[in-house]
Design a protein around this motif. Sequence first.
Motif, PDB file in Angstrom:
ATOM      1  N   ARG A   1       0.829  -1.216   0.000  1.00 41.94           N
ATOM      2  CA  ARG A   1       0.000   0.000   0.000  1.00 41.94           C
ATOM      3  C   ARG A   1       0.861   1.263   0.000  1.00 41.94           C
ATOM      4  NH1 ARG A   1      -2.803  -1.797   3.820  1.00 41.94           N
ATOM      5  NH2 ARG A   1      -2.077  -0.589   5.591  1.00 41.94           N
ATOM      6  N   TRP A   2       1.911   1.285   0.823  1.00 42.86           N
ATOM      7  CA  TRP A   2       2.730   2.487   0.976  1.00 42.86           C
ATOM      8  C   TRP A   2       3.913   2.535   0.024  1.00 42.86           C
ATOM      9  CZ3 TRP A   2       0.735   6.451   3.408  1.00 42.86           C
ATOM     10  CH2 TRP A   2      -0.215   6.241   4.411  1.00 42.86           C
ATOM     11  N   ALA A   3       4.324   1.396  -0.508  1.00 39.87           N
ATOM     12  CA  ALA A   3       5.384   1.300  -1.518  1.00 39.87           C
ATOM     13  C   ALA A   3       6.645   2.096  -1.188  1.00 39.87           C
ATOM     14  CB  ALA A   3       4.844   1.736  -2.885  1.00 39.87           C
ATOM     15  N   PRO A   4       7.328   1.771  -0.084  1.00 43.79           N
ATOM     16  CA  PRO A   4       8.581   2.474   0.224  1.00 43.79           C
ATOM     17  C   PRO A   4       9.627   2.232  -0.861  1.00 43.79           C
ATOM     18  CG  PRO A   4       8.331   0.530   1.618  1.00 43.79           C
ATOM     19  CD  PRO A   4       7.032   0.701   0.896  1.00 43.79           C
ATOM     20  N   ARG A   5      10.537   3.187  -1.009  1.00 35.63           N
ATOM     21  CA  ARG A   5      11.552   3.118  -2.068  1.00 35.63           C
ATOM     22  C   ARG A   5      12.499   1.936  -1.882  1.00 35.63           C
ATOM     23  NH1 ARG A   5      10.979   8.344  -0.603  1.00 35.63           N
ATOM     24  NH2 ARG A   5      12.846   8.536   0.694  1.00 35.63           N
ATOM     25  N   ASN A   6      12.785   1.608  -0.634  1.00 37.68           N
ATOM     26  CA  ASN A   6      13.743   0.532  -0.344  1.00 37.68           C
ATOM     27  C   ASN A   6      13.195  -0.358   0.763  1.00 37.68           C
ATOM     28  OD1 ASN A   6      16.183   1.584  -1.938  1.00 37.68           O
ATOM     29  ND2 ASN A   6      15.690   3.350  -0.648  1.00 37.68           N
ATOM     30  N   VAL A   7      13.305  -1.663   0.571  1.00 36.14           N
ATOM     31  CA  VAL A   7      12.900  -2.626   1.600  1.00 36.14           C
ATOM     32  C   VAL A   7      14.034  -3.619   1.808  1.00 36.14           C
ATOM     33  CG1 VAL A   7      11.285  -4.457   2.246  1.00 36.14           C
ATOM     34  CG2 VAL A   7      10.441  -2.434   1.026  1.00 36.14           C
ATOM     35  N   VAL A   8      14.547  -3.692   3.039  1.00 37.26           N
ATOM     36  CA  VAL A   8      15.594  -4.653   3.407  1.00 37.26           C
ATOM     37  C   VAL A   8      14.948  -5.733   4.261  1.00 37.26           C
ATOM     38  CG1 VAL A   8      17.802  -4.988   4.585  1.00 37.26           C
ATOM     39  CG2 VAL A   8      17.335  -2.820   3.389  1.00 37.26           C
ATOM     40  N   LEU A   9      14.995  -6.971   3.800  1.00 36.74           N
ATOM     41  CA  LEU A   9      14.379  -8.086   4.526  1.00 36.74           C
ATOM     42  C   LEU A   9      15.467  -8.961   5.126  1.00 36.74           C
ATOM     43  CD1 LEU A   9      12.027  -9.961   5.352  1.00 36.74           C
ATOM     44  CD2 LEU A   9      12.166 -10.979   3.064  1.00 36.74           C
ATOM     45  N   ASP A  10      15.509  -9.005   6.451  1.00 31.52           N
ATOM     46  CA  ASP A  10      16.407  -9.904   7.175  1.00 31.52           C
ATOM     47  C   ASP A  10      15.565 -11.086   7.640  1.00 31.52           C
ATOM     48  OD1 ASP A  10      18.564 -10.986   8.516  1.00 31.52           O
ATOM     49  OD2 ASP A  10      18.329  -9.713  10.289  1.00 31.52           O
TER      50      ASP A  10
END
Length: 266
Positions: free
Chosen positions: A96-105
């Motif tokens: 929904r918010w579509a952040p520019r960067n997503v880091v998944l640990d």
Amino acid sequence: MTTPVALTIAGSDSSGGAGIQADLKTFAALGVYGASAITALTAQNTNGVTGIHAVPAEFVTAQIDAVFADLDVGAAKIGMVAQALSIDAIAAALSRWAPRNVVLDPVMVATSGDRLLSPQAVEALRNKLVPLASVITPNLPEAAALLDEPVARSEAEIESQGRRLLALGARAVLIKGGHGEGAASIDYLVSAESTIALAAPRVATKNTHGTGCSLSSAIAAGLAKGDTLEQAVRNAKAWISAAIAAADRFSVGHGHGPVHHFHKFY
């Protein structure tokens, strides 16, 4: 001047060395304003985890929505997700918010060996969060668990697993070599274009609590500041190596103590 902002979506560590607490310390150490959405409360210390209390999924949503509605989030980092319902909530909110960067640990097991994610939740993480990620940061056992394969033993096997993780939808994969052997700890940054080996001297210390959380948060901090992914990963790797090297300046707890997030300052 715009203040860089990073959001951590993760579990709380009552002893302060990992999870949300480590993430916020990392953001602060690297000059980024930190916000948080807590997925679970853990009762833990340097010896292990004695309890996990999951936050209701709808309240995870409420926290994420509150942050994005007001703050200009440059990067979101996802750590311990606790349960499948929370994964659904996080995936929906980030879509929904579509952040520019997503880091998944993909946090599955604590430094102490305690399991932090159920097998059914691993499948949800694989199918719903990995495709949203700019980069995922599994260690060798986590990469194997995501693919349901044995742990990679060679550089060729690590790169092959990285390619298969890319095929799950992530734009890049950083497979961390801290669980490997040898004088150097080698991480592999795998993207569609290249595989980059990033080596650092292996530090002899038992104080590694929160290392993975802190590295992924350092990458998110770099991305929030506008670094390229390779820049963010290289800077984060250098910073976490120094934080591990300085960990023995602390005397905290009786088990795996924390790294020194603020080694540059004291």
